[in-house]
Enzyme design. Structure first.
Site, PDB file in Angstrom:
ATOM      1  N   TYR A   1     -43.015  10.126  -8.582  1.00 42.97           N
ATOM      2  CA  TYR A   1     -44.567  10.456  -8.819  1.00 42.97           C
ATOM      3  C   TYR A   1     -45.172   9.711  -7.463  1.00 42.97           C
ATOM      4  O   TYR A   1     -46.373  10.412  -7.089  1.00 42.97           O
ATOM      5  CB  TYR A   1     -44.755   9.626  -9.926  1.00 42.97           C
ATOM      6  CG  TYR A   1     -44.631  10.512 -11.108  1.00 42.97           C
ATOM      7  CD1 TYR A   1     -45.679  11.538 -11.440  1.00 42.97           C
ATOM      8  CD2 TYR A   1     -43.583  10.280 -11.713  1.00 42.97           C
ATOM      9  CE1 TYR A   1     -45.269  12.097 -12.566  1.00 42.97           C
ATOM     10  CE2 TYR A   1     -43.294  11.353 -13.033  1.00 42.97           C
ATOM     11  CZ  TYR A   1     -44.066  12.180 -13.200  1.00 42.97           C
ATOM     12  OH  TYR A   1     -43.750  13.059 -14.239  1.00 42.97           O
TER      13      TYR A   1
ATOM     14  N   GLU B   1     -42.077  10.691 -20.381  1.00 42.84           N
ATOM     15  CA  GLU B   1     -40.623  10.945 -19.900  1.00 42.84           C
ATOM     16  C   GLU B   1     -39.657  10.013 -20.081  1.00 42.84           C
ATOM     17  O   GLU B   1     -38.249  10.268 -20.508  1.00 42.84           O
ATOM     18  CB  GLU B   1     -40.773  11.547 -18.446  1.00 42.84           C
ATOM     19  CG  GLU B   1     -41.379  12.844 -18.375  1.00 42.84           C
ATOM     20  CD  GLU B   1     -42.226  12.897 -16.822  1.00 42.84           C
ATOM     21  OE1 GLU B   1     -41.353  12.446 -15.863  1.00 42.84           O
ATOM     22  OE2 GLU B   1     -43.126  13.770 -16.585  1.00 42.84           O
TER      23      GLU B   1
ATOM     24  N   GLY C   1     -39.550  37.937 -24.336  1.00 44.00           N
ATOM     25  CA  GLY C   1     -40.138  36.930 -25.003  1.00 44.00           C
ATOM     26  C   GLY C   1     -39.684  36.770 -26.526  1.00 44.00           C
ATOM     27  O   GLY C   1     -40.075  35.867 -27.202  1.00 44.00           O
TER      28      GLY C   1
ATOM     29  N   PRO D   1     -36.933  32.796 -27.970  1.00 45.07           N
ATOM     30  CA  PRO D   1     -37.177  31.786 -28.520  1.00 45.07           C
ATOM     31  C   PRO D   1     -37.475  32.148 -30.140  1.00 45.07           C
ATOM     32  O   PRO D   1     -36.987  31.455 -31.075  1.00 45.07           O
ATOM     33  CB  PRO D   1     -38.201  31.139 -27.920  1.00 45.07           C
ATOM     34  CG  PRO D   1     -39.115  32.228 -27.115  1.00 45.07           C
ATOM     35  CD  PRO D   1     -38.064  33.184 -26.761  1.00 45.07           C
TER      36      PRO D   1
ATOM     37  N   PHE E   1     -43.659  31.569 -20.332  1.00 44.89           N
ATOM     38  CA  PHE E   1     -42.461  31.428 -19.577  1.00 44.89           C
ATOM     39  C   PHE E   1     -42.751  30.927 -18.175  1.00 44.89           C
ATOM     40  O   PHE E   1     -43.331  31.582 -17.593  1.00 44.89           O
ATOM     41  CB  PHE E   1     -41.692  32.557 -19.534  1.00 44.89           C
ATOM     42  CG  PHE E   1     -40.834  32.941 -20.770  1.00 44.89           C
ATOM     43  CD1 PHE E   1     -40.639  31.945 -21.809  1.00 44.89           C
ATOM     44  CD2 PHE E   1     -40.301  34.289 -21.048  1.00 44.89           C
ATOM     45  CE1 PHE E   1     -39.690  32.261 -22.937  1.00 44.89           C
ATOM     46  CE2 PHE E   1     -39.541  34.718 -21.973  1.00 44.89           C
ATOM     47  CZ  PHE E   1     -39.536  33.458 -22.949  1.00 44.89           C
ATOM     48  N   GLY E   2     -42.433  29.855 -17.812  1.00 39.64           N
ATOM     49  CA  GLY E   2     -43.043  29.231 -16.513  1.00 39.64           C
ATOM     50  C   GLY E   2     -44.213  28.153 -16.541  1.00 39.64           C
ATOM     51  O   GLY E   2     -44.452  27.869 -17.874  1.00 39.64           O
ATOM     52  N   PRO E   3     -45.059  27.910 -15.501  1.00 40.75           N
ATOM     53  CA  PRO E   3     -45.993  27.274 -15.791  1.00 40.75           C
ATOM     54  C   PRO E   3     -47.269  27.739 -16.731  1.00 40.75           C
ATOM     55  O   PRO E   3     -47.254  28.761 -16.780  1.00 40.75           O
ATOM     56  CB  PRO E   3     -46.638  27.260 -14.392  1.00 40.75           C
ATOM     57  CG  PRO E   3     -45.536  27.693 -13.477  1.00 40.75           C
ATOM     58  CD  PRO E   3     -44.802  28.421 -14.218  1.00 40.75           C
TER      59      PRO E   3
END
Length: 404
Positions: free
Chosen positions: A95, A137, A278, A281, A397-399
């Protein structure tokens, strides 16, 4: 706690972030990787190349500025990103490095407009936000490590089975190399793989949804082979997994993660809508829901280019046959003659509002996942049909992106 002056300075930068946010984050990643190339072992290079990571970070920074008076309101977004960070192995020591280069990028792009006061205000704000991420986290790492069969780093798994599901999707069954137990997961979560592709200088991280029901002695991921297309090269990791990884090979994975999770105990009907890969999941979700609540009202819609790329047909057929309150429909954009004879073929073209209203209850919980264009279309349809946001659940899927 940020003081009033700091918050006022941050709020004053909102118009600048709206205009220059992506330019700042693009410059940030350039400077970061130039100084710390070892971090390329963590970041997804495809998302960098396509600009998705830069956009996601710009949106996150903008959201932080907009909600600076009430940072608690962005806690859901913090948790969502923290799931990905935990899967990737992000540590507290990363960080300060990110903060240093984010501030440098702001100064580099804005020049003299980024006064010492603005830089200091953003340094203070970043410190508060980073502290929130680190705290969340840390709890996630502890939870991952302390549950039965859990672990906190990357663990070796043997590919015990490799199964072709369609022309483009292959499943990999992963069994722990040490023979010990593995942790459970919530339907909808994913595994993070750390892959060393021959000829590549850096390791590649990819996150793949768990496509089977939890509670088994293995994990299953189902990966689409990403072929080259206009303006995009072939998927490096997906092609490596499809073409080179064989049964008996070893892959490294972190513990299951993710905040896209099925709510098992809902009293509402449940509608699943998947596009392409997709469905991975959602396969875990629908199978788990029906195993645990066999009389629940379930509708499953899968959209694909044609039947050749439609994975898990037999699984969905079996669910529709076994459970009396379950309906399953296939929608193909370009169906073959054989596809049109498929007993679950329901529509040629695309999912639309009138058709969806005719086959699915609108008081349901809706879960959907697929290409961004598919997700935007589904979201627009659901909102047009008056479905409340509280009933709408989806996964990028992804950011993280935006469907609005």
């Amino acid at each position: 706690m940020l003081d009033t002056k700091t918050r006022d300075v941050i709020k004053a930068t909102i118009p600048v972030l709206e205009t220059h946010g992506e330019q700042i984050t693009k410059r940030f990643y350039e400077m970061l990787f130039d100084a710390h190339p070892e971090l390329l072992n963590i970041f997804n290079h495809s998302n960098q190349r396509e600009g998705r990571q830069q956009t996601a970070l710009a949106n996150a920074v903008y959201a932080a500025a907009v909600h600076i008076d009430n940072l608690e309101s962005i806690l859901p977004a913090v948790k969502q990103i923290s799931h990905k960070h935990r899967g990737l192995g992000i540590q507290p020591e990363h960080y300060p490095i990110v903060g240093q280069f984010l501030l440098r990028a702001i100064k580099d792009v804005l020049g003299d407009a980024a006064t010492d006061e603005i830089i200091q205000a953003w340094a203070d704000a970043y410190g508060a936000i980073a502290s929130a991420f680190i705290g969340v986290e840390q709890e996630m790492y502890e939870e991952a490590g302390q549950q039965p069969g859990g672990w906190t780093d990357f663990r070796p798994f043997v590919v015990s089975r490799k199964v072709r599901e369609s022309d483009v999707i292959t499943s990999f069954y992963l069994t722990p190399k040490d023979g010990e137990a593995i942790s459970s997961y919530r339907p909808g979560q994913y595994l993070t793989l750390k892959v060393s592709v021959p000829g590549q200088a850096y390791t590649q991280m990819r996150q793949y949804s768990l496509s089977d029901t939890p509670g088994k002695p293995y994990y299953r991921i189902s990966v689409k082979r990403e072929d080259a297309r206009e303006n995009a090269p072939a998927g490096l990791v997906s092609n490596y997994l499809h073409n080179d990884v064989q049964e008996g090979d070893t892959l490294l994975a972190s513990a299951p993660s993710g905040d896209f999770m099925l709510v098992i105990d809902t009293e509402r009907p449940v509608v699943f809508l998947s596009g392409g890969v997709g469905m991975t999941p959602l396969m875990s979700m629908v199978s788990t829901l029906l195993q645990r609540r066999p009389k629940h009202h379930v509708t499953y819609v899968h959209a694909a280019l044609h039947g050749g790329v439609h994975a898990f047909k037999s699984t969905l057929e079996g669910l529709a046959d076994e459970y009396e309150n379950t309906s399953y429909y296939a929608v193909y954009e370009r169906p073959s003659h054989e596809d049109k004879a498929y007993r679950h073929f329901a529509k040629e073209g695309f999912v639309d509002a009138d058709w969806l209203r005719s086959i699915a209850p609108l008081d349901a919980e809706f879960y959907f996942c697929g290409p961004v264009s598919f997700m935007k279309a589904v979201y627009r349809i659901l909102k047009g049909l008056g479905v409340d946001d509280a009933q709408i659940h989806y996964e990028f899927f992804g950011p993280q992106g935006s469907l609005a």
